[in-house]
Write a protein that holds these residues in place. Structure first.
Motif, PDB file in Angstrom:
ATOM      1  N   VAL A   1       0.864  -1.149   0.020  1.00  0.00           N
ATOM      2  CA  VAL A   1      -0.085  -0.142   0.118  1.00  0.00           C
ATOM      3  C   VAL A   1       1.087   1.299   0.012  1.00  0.00           C
ATOM      4  O   VAL A   1       0.760   2.084  -0.659  1.00  0.00           O
ATOM      5  CB  VAL A   1      -1.268  -0.048   1.030  1.00  0.00           C
ATOM      6  CG1 VAL A   1      -1.753   1.503   1.117  1.00  0.00           C
ATOM      7  CG2 VAL A   1      -1.997  -1.112   1.207  1.00  0.00           C
TER       8      VAL A   1
ATOM      9  N   THR B   1      -6.292   8.551  -3.369  1.00  0.00           N
ATOM     10  CA  THR B   1      -7.338   8.041  -3.769  1.00  0.00           C
ATOM     11  C   THR B   1      -6.852   6.899  -4.968  1.00  0.00           C
ATOM     12  O   THR B   1      -7.455   6.127  -5.227  1.00  0.00           O
ATOM     13  CB  THR B   1      -8.087   9.298  -4.508  1.00  0.00           C
ATOM     14  OG1 THR B   1      -8.585   9.941  -3.503  1.00  0.00           O
ATOM     15  CG2 THR B   1      -9.241   8.849  -5.320  1.00  0.00           C
TER      16      THR B   1
ATOM     17  N   ALA C   1      -5.597   3.745  -4.115  1.00  0.00           N
ATOM     18  CA  ALA C   1      -6.972   2.937  -3.518  1.00  0.00           C
ATOM     19  C   ALA C   1      -7.416   2.459  -4.724  1.00  0.00           C
ATOM     20  O   ALA C   1      -7.829   1.068  -4.945  1.00  0.00           O
ATOM     21  CB  ALA C   1      -8.028   3.607  -2.820  1.00  0.00           C
TER      22      ALA C   1
ATOM     23  N   MET D   1      -9.064  -1.127  -3.205  1.00  0.00           N
ATOM     24  CA  MET D   1      -9.125  -1.006  -1.847  1.00  0.00           C
ATOM     25  C   MET D   1     -10.148   0.382  -1.656  1.00  0.00           C
ATOM     26  O   MET D   1     -10.309   1.098  -2.760  1.00  0.00           O
ATOM     27  CB  MET D   1      -7.938  -0.886  -1.086  1.00  0.00           C
ATOM     28  CG  MET D   1      -7.240  -2.086  -0.971  1.00  0.00           C
ATOM     29  SD  MET D   1      -5.343  -1.846  -0.220  1.00  0.00           S
ATOM     30  CE  MET D   1      -6.001  -1.660   1.458  1.00  0.00           C
ATOM     31  N   THR D   2     -10.650   0.492  -0.532  1.00  0.00           N
ATOM     32  CA  THR D   2     -11.359   1.574  -0.146  1.00  0.00           C
ATOM     33  C   THR D   2     -10.048   2.810   0.417  1.00  0.00           C
ATOM     34  O   THR D   2      -9.270   2.280   0.742  1.00  0.00           O
ATOM     35  CB  THR D   2     -12.457   1.405   0.999  1.00  0.00           C
ATOM     36  OG1 THR D   2     -11.486   1.116   2.448  1.00  0.00           O
ATOM     37  CG2 THR D   2     -13.392   0.483   0.527  1.00  0.00           C
ATOM     38  N   GLN D   3     -10.451   4.067   0.317  1.00  0.00           N
ATOM     39  CA  GLN D   3      -9.427   5.056   0.616  1.00  0.00           C
ATOM     40  C   GLN D   3      -9.126   4.987   2.072  1.00  0.00           C
ATOM     41  O   GLN D   3      -8.119   5.094   2.772  1.00  0.00           O
ATOM     42  CB  GLN D   3      -9.828   6.539   0.277  1.00  0.00           C
ATOM     43  CG  GLN D   3      -8.884   7.569   0.569  1.00  0.00           C
ATOM     44  CD  GLN D   3      -9.202   8.939  -0.049  1.00  0.00           C
ATOM     45  OE1 GLN D   3      -9.907   8.879  -1.114  1.00  0.00           O
ATOM     46  NE2 GLN D   3      -8.547   9.941   0.613  1.00  0.00           N
TER      47      GLN D   3
ATOM     48  N   VAL E   1      -6.799   2.260   2.985  1.00  0.00           N
ATOM     49  CA  VAL E   1      -5.382   2.602   2.613  1.00  0.00           C
ATOM     50  C   VAL E   1      -4.732   3.555   3.497  1.00  0.00           C
ATOM     51  O   VAL E   1      -3.565   3.337   4.037  1.00  0.00           O
ATOM     52  CB  VAL E   1      -5.155   3.307   0.996  1.00  0.00           C
ATOM     53  CG1 VAL E   1      -4.160   4.020   0.716  1.00  0.00           C
ATOM     54  CG2 VAL E   1      -5.665   2.405   0.112  1.00  0.00           C
TER      55      VAL E   1
END
Length: 311
Positions: A8, A19, A22, A27-29, A32
């Motif tokens: 990540v 953003t 992600a 993935m979602t922000q 992250v």
């Protein structure tokens, strides 16, 4: 096998955006952000400076990025080499391609390769040439197929085959009656072009400049990122486009579009790009060899068809 927090961090450091990282990692922000916070706590240092909606690597972050790239590359190499010791081509194959190649060429190639090696799990990312190169440089893709060479110093570029571009228009369009189209004559008609960042856009603009015609002199009425959308607009008679013969072969054969050769001819090269310092598995090497062979054979067939049509 690499620490997820490191993966990540690498994505955020490359994009300098939570953003975009992600999106790349699916993935979602908030997830992250949480991973980065955990890594900073583990290392007991800040890796990013955050100010006024922007982020930048701290000196510690710069050092961490250098090690992250080496660790992630070694982790991938370890996974691949242990898998290859089983003697079977298997596992993920991450391929990127620009619009023309990704939508009209690679699906058949991937299908043929998958039939030969059923245990392979290909993933195809399609975007414009600029986006594909960025992902290969970030090492989120094994290979990228684009419509020109790469200017990025971290990437190696190899020519795969040739591709010829033609003027395409509605059969009722004035250009359809011409035996050929010169760059200067094109400025007299409405033009439907590709978006900035497109490999096709880059090649066409360079071609016009070499012919003494400024790209700004083109009567550009629409810019689109989809070849299918461009073909649809061209068929209405709104304007002409300059597209690869692999995109319009079906519509030309059915009489839905007319094809006019450019004079001088516009020939470009399809290229494959990959990270210079990245270990390449036998699987990646096998797909690259397979793709080069099939692309070269396909280009030869298209040339023969074009000669028959013009004859």
């Amino acid at each position: 096998m690499a620490d997820r927090r490191l993966q990540v961090f690498h994505a955020v450091a490359k994009h300098l955006s939570f953003t975009k990282a992600a999106e790349t990692l699916f993935m979602t922000q908030p997830a992250v952000t949480f991973q980065i916070k955990q890594l900073e706590e583990h290392l007991n240092t800040r890796l990013f400076d955050r100010a006024q909606g922007r982020i930048a690597l701290t000196p510690a972050g710069q050092v961490a990025l250098e090690y992250a790239e080496r660790i992630l590359a070694l982790s991938t190499e370890l996974d691949t080499r242990l898998r290859e010791m089983g003697g079977q081509a298997a596992g993920p194959l991450l391929i990127g391609a620009s619009m023309t190649i990704g939508e009209y060429v690679l699906p058949q190639l991937i299908g043929g390769f998958k039939a030969r090696f059923p245990a392979v799990v290909p993933t195809l990312y399609v975007g414009n040439s600029e986006a594909v190169q960025e992902r290969v440089a970030e090492r989120t893709l094994d290979l990228g197929f684009i419509e020109s060479g790469s200017p990025l110093s971290s990437l190696q570029s190899e020519v795969c085959c040739e591709d010829e571009l033609h003027v395409v228009c509605a059969p009722s369009h004035p250009l359809a009656k011409e035996p050929f189209a010169s760059p200067a004559a094109l400025t007299q008609h409405p033009y439907i072009g590709r978006e900035a960042g497109s490999g096709t856009r880059l090649v066409v603009d360079r071609y016009l400049q070499q012919a003494g015609v400024s790209p700004d002199a083109m009567n550009r009425v629409v810019e689109l990122g989809s070849p299918e959308a461009i073909k649809g607009l061209v068929a209405t008679g709104m304007g002409f486009a300059i597209l690869s013969q692999v995109i319009t072969a079906k519509e030309i054969q059915l009489g839905q579009l007319a094809q006019v050769p450019l004079k001088p001819a516009l020939i470009r090269h399809f290229s494959v790009v990959y990270a210079k310092e990245r270990f390449h598995s036998k699987l990646v090497a096998a797909f690259l060899a397979f793709a080069k062979e099939r692309l070269a054979a396909g280009a030869k067939t298209m040339r023969q068809l074009a000669e028959l049509q013009s004859g």
